[in-house]
Structure formats: C-alpha cells, structure tokens
Design an enzyme around this catalytic site. Structure first.
Site, mmCIF file in Angstrom:
data_model
loop_
_atom_site.group_PDB
_atom_site.id
_atom_site.type_symbol
_atom_site.label_atom_id
_atom_site.label_comp_id
_atom_site.label_asym_id
_atom_site.label_seq_id
_atom_site.Cartn_x
_atom_site.Cartn_y
_atom_site.Cartn_z
ATOM 1 N NE ARG A 55 -2.555 -0.648 3.238
ATOM 2 C CZ ARG A 55 -3.018 -1.881 3.240
ATOM 3 N NH1 ARG A 55 -3.994 -2.215 2.438
ATOM 4 N NH2 ARG A 55 -2.522 -2.785 4.050
ATOM 5 C CB THR A 56 3.527 2.431 2.284
ATOM 6 O OG1 THR A 56 2.691 2.207 3.408
ATOM 7 C CG2 THR A 56 4.331 3.698 2.503
ATOM 8 C CE LYS A 84 24.736 -10.023 -5.216
ATOM 9 N NZ LYS A 84 24.972 -9.066 -6.297
ATOM 10 N NE ARG A 105 6.888 -0.916 5.724
ATOM 11 C CZ ARG A 105 5.766 -0.375 6.167
ATOM 12 N NH1 ARG A 105 5.342 0.748 5.639
ATOM 13 N NH2 ARG A 105 5.087 -0.939 7.107
ATOM 14 C CG HIS A 133 4.217 4.828 8.297
ATOM 15 N ND1 HIS A 133 4.725 5.402 7.153
ATOM 16 C CD2 HIS A 133 3.294 3.923 7.884
ATOM 17 C CE1 HIS A 133 4.134 4.853 6.100
ATOM 18 N NE2 HIS A 133 3.261 3.956 6.513
#
Lengths: 306, 150
Positions: A55-56, A84, A105, A133
């Site tokens: 969604r974000t 890695k 995020r 957020h």
C-alpha cells in the site's frame, strides 16, 4: 524549502504540518483540473523497500507518477545486494547516484534517520520498524481536515492496540498541536504508553477508557486500529478482546450522524463490512489522501514545489 | 579519621565525590590500560555525600569523552588534574546535551546495532538522567543507561 528530509513526525512543528496539508490540498485541486502534473518531470524516485508494504509503496509510486516523475526501486530486500551482506549505508551511497529522492522502508528502527545522514539527496521515511511512519500521520490529518474542513474543535477517539501501534503514537502527538479532545480506547494491557500521555496531556484533554460504547455518542472521529494477534500469548485472550472492539452498525446506533471512521488498514475484523457502505466510513477515502500528501512531500523535498 | 589528601599522586587524575558504591563501576567504564597505577578508596567519609568513593589514576589525564562517561553514572563526581603533587585543574563532571559513541542503544532493533555508526543520544533530562536515541527515538533511563555503557 522548509525541510530536506521527512523522517519523524517529531521533527515537525505545527507550521510544517499545515504547510504540507495546504500544499496537498492545492495539488489535489490541480490534479483534478489538469490530470497528471509536471512538477517532477525528469526527476527519479527510488523506493527502497527492505520489507514489503504494498500500500505505502504503491501510494508513493502513484504520487511520483502523478507529479510527472519516474520511479525505480525494489519491493523486498531479498532481491538486492543486502542479501550479499551490503550495508544500508553502502546501498544508500549507491542508489543516490541513480535518483533524486529516496523513499525507504526498513525493519530496523532508526534506519531512515541514518539513511538521511548518509544520503546527499532527500530521504522520506516510509516506516522504520516500530518507530515512525510520518507520511501516514500526515495523510491521517489531511483526511480529517478534508472530512470536516478543520481539525480544531473535534473529538477524536483512537481505538485498539494503542501500546504497540506506531500509527496512533504519531497521530496522538501530531493532534496535540490542535485544539482537540482525544479519547484513548484500548483493552487492558494495550493502553497508550504513559510517556506519550504525559508528553501531550498539558496540551490536549485526554480521556482514557476501555469502553467504546460509553464514548461513541460524543466523538467526531473514530480512528480504529488492528489489535495484533501476535501480541497475545494466550489466543483465547485475543479472541475475547477482538470481539469487544468490533465496530458494527449496532455499536454505531448511538453515534453522531457526522461521525467518521478511519483506519490505517489493513483491517481484519475490527470494522464489519456492513459499515463500509454507511455514511460513517472514511477509510477508503483515507487511502486516497496518501496520494496528494505524498505528492506534496515529494515536491517539497525535491524543491520543485514552493 | 584523617581526611584523605586528594592530590596524593605526583601526576595524573583524581576522581573525587563518586557516590559510594559506584567507584568500581567508574573504574570499569574508564577501561584503563592494564598496567595503569590506580588507587581506589571506597566508602570514604564525605561532608557532601555522607560517604563517597575516590579513584586516583597515576600518569593519566582523562579525556573529555571519559569525563562525560563518568557523568552518566556518577553525576556528583569532581575531576582533579594533578601535576607535581598539586591540583592544577578542578572540574565538575557534567552530562552533555548530546552523547556520542559511549553508550549503546538498549533497543535491540535499533539500526546502530547493525551498521557501522556511532550511537548518538540527545539528553532529554539530566536529573533524573534520560536519553533519547537519535536514530530509533527510544528513551533510556538511568538504570538502563548504566548497563549499556560501551
């Protein structure tokens, strides 16, 4: 330009919040008139999603496209050099060569602040663990303002898991800049942390309760959140609590006609589907709010919108 | 009982007015070289504190960082710089407004545990001591701070 990065709602003064909301409103109007805008033409957004959040991510991508810019990025860390063993700092130092702004995020708290310190280009936090957020908070405020034409004077209830929910922590803090009355409605053990209550209690009136029924006739906004099953050691205890916080037509019988229900989504069963078609539901309009708000933030940090 | 003479070393540092019982912890966090000459006095009578601990380090002048570390667990301490058996400088330790690189964040999910970055804290209260992580924004209180000194 008022700020270079968007990392924490704690970095925002009321003037900054108002500036973002006003800019989002102007952009939304312009978007309706003209369709896609061209403020970010030639600019590239990198979406670095070290953990999934469809969604974000889609909301940011939509915002950048509607500003006329383009998007690169990844949706999970497993598809990157992190697998890695590459450090976050090196990923940022690499990606900043490809983009003009980064949205990140990350599952670790503080990752966005670190990324912003390392990067020469602006960074926007799209969620760092249980910490912040900020764009969700801004879109929540924008939704309230759109629904009521104001924030001041409203009675706003935050419902659900107030202990662990970062959304309600940031929203409570941001709302404390306004002349509002807040109701914290949570089951025992999931109440709003004391440090947050103490921090804002000298600015706003606060009512703490475990009874939604008792406050529903008074409130203008019901901001519901999911009670997360995984927090409960005893599933029976969770089942008992989830039932007690179900927003359905019956509990809404005593509500003001103008009540608006919001939810950061995804919902599980805290709002019944029957509520979706009532005058009360604002949660899908709330999803749309993410687009103009994120357009405003991208435009501001890129320096293409004054 | 005769009062201990603070400057009874030729050259070095005397950390005085350490709250009683905190002397060994101060010594531990200073992480001095193994061959350092150190004198430690525990539970010494003190007009100011009732009882106090004193540490004398021969031949070493403490850095600003080291002094700041002491402030976090022994805010009443005074640091005396000694030269030729005399106190040439006397200063109170003070908790700075920002603390960098001497405490680790108590939040196990903080990014500072995973990246090569110095932990950084804003001091949000000096009495009682309360720090806020610059990165993850978690707050730490006195008891937790003492356990997380680097």
């Amino acid at each position: 330009m008022r700020f270079q990065d968007v990392i924490s709602i704690n970095d925002f003064e009321k003037d900054d919040i108002e500036y973002v909301l006003k800019t989002a409103e102007l952009l939304e109007r312009e978007l309706k008139e003209k369709g896609t805008l061209q403020y970010a033409k030639g600019k590239v957004l990198a979406t670095l999603f070290f953990e999934p959040s469809t969604r974000t991510r889609l909301s940011f991508e939509s915002a950048m496209h509607r500003l006329g810019g383009s998007v690169i990025g990844f949706a999970e860390a497993s598809a990157t050099s992190v697998k890695k063993g590459e450090s976050l700092m090196d990923t940022i130092r690499t990606v900043e060569n490809y983009a003009d702004v980064i949205v990140i995020r990350h599952p670790k708290e503080g990752a966005a602040r670190l990324a912003a310190e390392v990067a020469k280009i602006p960074v926007i936090n799209a969620g760092d663990g249980a910490n912040q957020h900020p764009t969700q908070t801004l879109l929540d405020l924008y939704t309230i303002k759109k629904e009521f034409g104001k924030i001041d004077g409203l009675k706003i209830a935050l419902l659900g898991d107030l202990k662990y929910g970062r959304t309600v922590h940031s929203l409570a803090k941001a709302l404390s800049y306004y002349n509002v009355k807040l109701y914290f409605v949570a089951p025992q053990g999931l109440e709003m942390p004391r440090h947050i209550v103490e921090e804002i209690s000298d600015k706003v009136d606060i009512v703490e309760t475990s009874s939604l029924e008792s406050i529903i006739p008074e409130i203008d906004v019901l901001y519901a959140t999911r009670i997360q099953k995984e927090r409960f050691p005893d599933p029976a205890e969770y089942n008992k609590i989830k039932g007690s916080y179900r927003v359905d037509p019956k509990i809404l019988e005593g509500a003001k006609e103008t009540l608006k229900i919001m939810h950061p989504l995804p919902r599980v069963d805290e709002i019944s589907y029957e509520v979706d078609k009532t005058r009360y539901s604002a949660y899908f309009r709330q999803v749309w709010s993410g687009v103009p708000v994120r357009m405003a933030l991208l435009g501001i940090v890129l320096g293409v919108i004054e | 009982m005769k009062e201990l003479k603070v400057s009874a070393i030729q050259k070095g540092t005397v950390i005085d007015h350490i709250p009683s019982g905190k002397g060994l912890k101060v010594l531990e966090i200073l992480n001095l070289p193994e061959d350092s000459t150190i004198l430690i006095a525990v539970n010494v009578r003190s007009e100011k504190l009732g009882k106090k601990d004193i540490i004398k380090v021969e031949g070493k002048i403490l850095s600003e960082d080291e002094v700041n570390k002491i402030a976090l667990i022994a805010p009443t301490a005074t640091v005396n710089i000694i030269d030729k058996w005399e106190v040439v400088e006397k200063k109170n330790v003070e908790v700075p407004d920002e603390i960098i690189g001497i405490i680790k964040c108590a939040n196990p999910n903080c990014i500072t545990h995973y990246e090569k970055v110095k932990p950084k804290f804003k001091v949000i209260s000096k009495k009682p001591l309360k720090l806020k992580c610059h990165y993850c924004e978690r707050t730490m209180e006195e008891e937790i701070i003492a356990k997380n000194l680097l």
